[in-house]
Design an enzyme around this catalytic site. Structure first.
Site, PDB file in Angstrom:
ATOM      1  N   THR A  34      22.308  10.102  12.719  1.00  0.00           N
ATOM      2  CA  THR A  34      20.916  10.164  13.160  1.00  0.00           C
ATOM      3  C   THR A  34      20.630   8.962  14.059  1.00  0.00           C
ATOM      4  O   THR A  34      21.525   8.196  14.392  1.00  0.00           O
ATOM      5  CB  THR A  34      19.969  10.183  11.957  1.00  0.00           C
ATOM      6  OG1 THR A  34      20.220   9.031  11.141  1.00  0.00           O
ATOM      7  CG2 THR A  34      20.172  11.433  11.128  1.00  0.00           C
ATOM      8  N   THR A 130      16.609  -0.715  -2.822  1.00  0.00           N
ATOM      9  CA  THR A 130      15.901  -1.836  -2.224  1.00  0.00           C
ATOM     10  C   THR A 130      14.984  -2.508  -3.234  1.00  0.00           C
ATOM     11  O   THR A 130      14.532  -1.874  -4.195  1.00  0.00           O
ATOM     12  CB  THR A 130      15.056  -1.340  -1.023  1.00  0.00           C
ATOM     13  OG1 THR A 130      14.189  -2.376  -0.575  1.00  0.00           O
ATOM     14  CG2 THR A 130      14.189  -0.152  -1.416  1.00  0.00           C
ATOM     15  N   ASP A 131      14.680  -3.784  -3.000  1.00  0.00           N
ATOM     16  CA  ASP A 131      13.712  -4.460  -3.861  1.00  0.00           C
ATOM     17  C   ASP A 131      12.288  -3.970  -3.613  1.00  0.00           C
ATOM     18  O   ASP A 131      11.383  -4.239  -4.408  1.00  0.00           O
ATOM     19  CB  ASP A 131      13.787  -5.985  -3.675  1.00  0.00           C
ATOM     20  CG  ASP A 131      13.517  -6.452  -2.254  1.00  0.00           C
ATOM     21  OD1 ASP A 131      13.284  -5.617  -1.369  1.00  0.00           O
ATOM     22  OD2 ASP A 131      13.556  -7.689  -2.026  1.00  0.00           O
ATOM     23  N   GLU A 132      12.077  -3.221  -2.543  1.00  0.00           N
ATOM     24  CA  GLU A 132      10.730  -2.736  -2.232  1.00  0.00           C
ATOM     25  C   GLU A 132      10.212  -1.742  -3.267  1.00  0.00           C
ATOM     26  O   GLU A 132       9.011  -1.495  -3.348  1.00  0.00           O
ATOM     27  CB  GLU A 132      10.691  -2.130  -0.827  1.00  0.00           C
ATOM     28  CG  GLU A 132      10.960  -3.152   0.259  1.00  0.00           C
ATOM     29  CD  GLU A 132      10.817  -2.600   1.654  1.00  0.00           C
ATOM     30  OE1 GLU A 132       9.814  -1.909   1.926  1.00  0.00           O
ATOM     31  OE2 GLU A 132      11.716  -2.847   2.485  1.00  0.00           O
ATOM     32  N   TYR A 155       8.344   4.956   2.297  1.00  0.00           N
ATOM     33  CA  TYR A 155       9.760   4.602   2.205  1.00  0.00           C
ATOM     34  C   TYR A 155      10.114   4.126   0.803  1.00  0.00           C
ATOM     35  O   TYR A 155      11.037   4.652   0.167  1.00  0.00           O
ATOM     36  CB  TYR A 155      10.108   3.513   3.225  1.00  0.00           C
ATOM     37  CG  TYR A 155      11.390   2.786   2.887  1.00  0.00           C
ATOM     38  CD1 TYR A 155      12.604   3.470   2.830  1.00  0.00           C
ATOM     39  CD2 TYR A 155      11.394   1.418   2.599  1.00  0.00           C
ATOM     40  CE1 TYR A 155      13.787   2.814   2.497  1.00  0.00           C
ATOM     41  CE2 TYR A 155      12.567   0.760   2.267  1.00  0.00           C
ATOM     42  CZ  TYR A 155      13.756   1.456   2.217  1.00  0.00           C
ATOM     43  OH  TYR A 155      14.919   0.805   1.885  1.00  0.00           O
ATOM     44  N   LYS A 159      12.586   5.800  -2.156  1.00  0.00           N
ATOM     45  CA  LYS A 159      13.736   5.120  -2.752  1.00  0.00           C
ATOM     46  C   LYS A 159      13.559   4.981  -4.264  1.00  0.00           C
ATOM     47  O   LYS A 159      14.533   5.104  -5.025  1.00  0.00           O
ATOM     48  CB  LYS A 159      13.936   3.744  -2.109  1.00  0.00           C
ATOM     49  CG  LYS A 159      14.441   3.795  -0.675  1.00  0.00           C
ATOM     50  CD  LYS A 159      15.804   4.463  -0.549  1.00  0.00           C
ATOM     51  CE  LYS A 159      16.916   3.616  -1.134  1.00  0.00           C
ATOM     52  NZ  LYS A 159      18.249   4.224  -0.891  1.00  0.00           N
ATOM     53  N   LEU A 195      12.874  -6.444  12.280  1.00  0.00           N
ATOM     54  CA  LEU A 195      12.226  -7.684  12.702  1.00  0.00           C
ATOM     55  C   LEU A 195      13.149  -8.638  13.451  1.00  0.00           C
ATOM     56  O   LEU A 195      12.829  -9.081  14.563  1.00  0.00           O
ATOM     57  CB  LEU A 195      11.632  -8.396  11.478  1.00  0.00           C
ATOM     58  CG  LEU A 195      11.033  -9.786  11.739  1.00  0.00           C
ATOM     59  CD1 LEU A 195       9.892  -9.707  12.739  1.00  0.00           C
ATOM     60  CD2 LEU A 195      10.575 -10.417  10.430  1.00  0.00           C
ATOM     61  N   TYR A 212       3.372  -9.404  12.535  1.00  0.00           N
ATOM     62  CA  TYR A 212       2.295  -8.685  11.857  1.00  0.00           C
ATOM     63  C   TYR A 212       1.356  -9.666  11.151  1.00  0.00           C
ATOM     64  O   TYR A 212       1.810 -10.559  10.420  1.00  0.00           O
ATOM     65  CB  TYR A 212       2.857  -7.720  10.823  1.00  0.00           C
ATOM     66  CG  TYR A 212       3.566  -6.496  11.403  1.00  0.00           C
ATOM     67  CD1 TYR A 212       3.583  -6.235  12.763  1.00  0.00           C
ATOM     68  CD2 TYR A 212       4.236  -5.602  10.565  1.00  0.00           C
ATOM     69  CE1 TYR A 212       4.224  -5.131  13.275  1.00  0.00           C
ATOM     70  CE2 TYR A 212       4.881  -4.479  11.069  1.00  0.00           C
ATOM     71  CZ  TYR A 212       4.872  -4.254  12.431  1.00  0.00           C
ATOM     72  OH  TYR A 212       5.508  -3.151  12.946  1.00  0.00           O
ATOM     73  N   HIS A 288       1.112  -3.578   3.684  1.00  0.00           N
ATOM     74  CA  HIS A 288       2.196  -4.542   3.871  1.00  0.00           C
ATOM     75  C   HIS A 288       2.335  -5.412   2.621  1.00  0.00           C
ATOM     76  O   HIS A 288       1.432  -6.175   2.270  1.00  0.00           O
ATOM     77  CB  HIS A 288       1.882  -5.413   5.094  1.00  0.00           C
ATOM     78  CG  HIS A 288       3.063  -6.131   5.647  1.00  0.00           C
ATOM     79  ND1 HIS A 288       3.011  -6.873   6.804  1.00  0.00           N
ATOM     80  CD2 HIS A 288       4.350  -6.217   5.218  1.00  0.00           C
ATOM     81  CE1 HIS A 288       4.202  -7.391   7.061  1.00  0.00           C
ATOM     82  NE2 HIS A 288       5.029  -7.003   6.107  1.00  0.00           N
TER      83      HIS A 288
END
Length: 346
Positions: A34, A130-132, A155, A159, A195, A212, A288
């Protein structure tokens, strides 16, 4: 070990592929190619007899079953995912289909193959997350493996859902799984919508460097080659059913990170004015997260792993790599969405 890596033409996946081949493992790279994938990322191993490439989509169960049957892997390293938060805000459907349905397909294909093979005890399904998924921290504290899930973006929610599927397949079906949650990665071959590449590429072009909000969001940065080493360590020596948080032990505010990159560019590629003069504060991203920080005690104490690259060392290597590999990133600038502000629709 015969290792099936999904997403092996992506940023983290390609680092795993390169390191696994260097360590003498046979690697099957399953990638749909992709927008964020690039076969140049694995060009250094493309001619190696230990390496095989299979173009397929993890949403295509028939294709995934064929790859399992053809290659009979000893282990799966599942990295294929949609991963850019801004894109998930504008178009969450791709994240649901790839990260949730795709992971379901991988689990079911792995379970069917494992059962057919007699349920070998040394088979592993390692899911990389992910830690997110843990949400946002205040000014103190760190994420541990016991931190409750609280995702805040499409996102991270996708996950989190895939993590829960992996745990459920272990508990319900006995599939020997491993799960790891990492902090922000950076380093060579980082796709130029994230970033650090954005800062480097915009600075080199003399364009505004977007930050941001006030840039006070804090992230823990993990050099991608350290991460690849950690993932292979977890795969080889981790306890099935366990999760491992992998961090770089490098917390920094976004604005400070940008200044560090600009300082390296001032040294390596001086311009008429300091590159930091290009920093431009822009409207913050919806939802955010304020801060991520990982407590890596489990992987350090149980598996003896910790990062080897400091943020200062890693940023210097990364900036130098982008300066030396302009042909690689310049070829990607025309891909869909690159160079465009995404994630504003909310």
């Amino acid at each position: 070990m015969k290792l099936l890596v999904t997403g092996g033409a992506g940023f983290i996946g390609s680092a795993v592929v390169r390191l696994a081949v260097a360590q003498g493992h046979r690697v099957i790279n399953l990638d749909a190619l992709t927008y964020a994938a690039c076969l140049e990322n694995v060009a250094s191993v493309a001619g190696d007899p230990l390496y095989t490439f299979e173009q397929a989509d993890i949403r295509d169960r028939t294709a995934v079953d064929r790859i399992f049957a053809t290659h009979a892997p000893d282990a799966v390293m599942h990295l294929a995912a949609e991963s850019h938060v801004d894109r998930s805000i504008d178009g969450p459907a791709d994240f649901i289909e790839t990260n949730i349905t795709g992971t379901f397909n991988m689990l079911e294909a792995a379970r069917a193959f494992w059962a057919t093979a007699g349920k070998p005890a040394d088979f592993r399904f390692h899911h990389i997350s992910t830690d997110e998924v843990f949400g946002s921290l205040g000014p103190t504290g760190q994420f541990t493996e016991a931190t409750p899930y609280a995702p805040n973006s499409p996102y991270s929610a996708s996950k989190a859902a895939s993590d829960h599927l992996v745990r459920a397949w272990a508990e319900t079906y006995g599939l020997p799984v491993l799960l790891s949650n990492c902090s922000n990665n950076y380093g060579p071959y980082h796709f130029p919508e994230k970033l650090i590449p954005v800062v480097i590429i915009n600075a080199l072009a003399g364009r505004p460097i977007p930050v941001y909000g006030q840039g006070k969001n804090v992230r823990d940065w993990l050099y991608v080659e350290d991460h690849a080493d950690a993932l292979l360590t977890v795969l080889r020596t981790g306890t099935p059913g366990r999760s491992y948080n992998i961090g770089g032990e490098n917390e920094v505010r976004n604005i400070d990170l940008v200044h560090m990159i600009c300082a390296h560019l001032d040294s390596m590629r001086p311009a008429a004015r300091p590159h930091a003069n290009l920093i431009t504060h822009v409207t913050d991203r919806p939802g955010h997260d304020a801060r991520y920080a990982i407590d890596p005690a489990r992987i350090r104490t149980e598996l003896g792993w910790r990062p080897s690259v400091t943020l200062e060392q890693g940023l210097e290597r990364t900036v130098r790599w982008y300066l030396d590999n302009e042909a690689w990133w310049r070829a990607l600038l025309s891909r869909n969405g690159v160079g465009t502000r995404l994630g504003n629709t909310a």
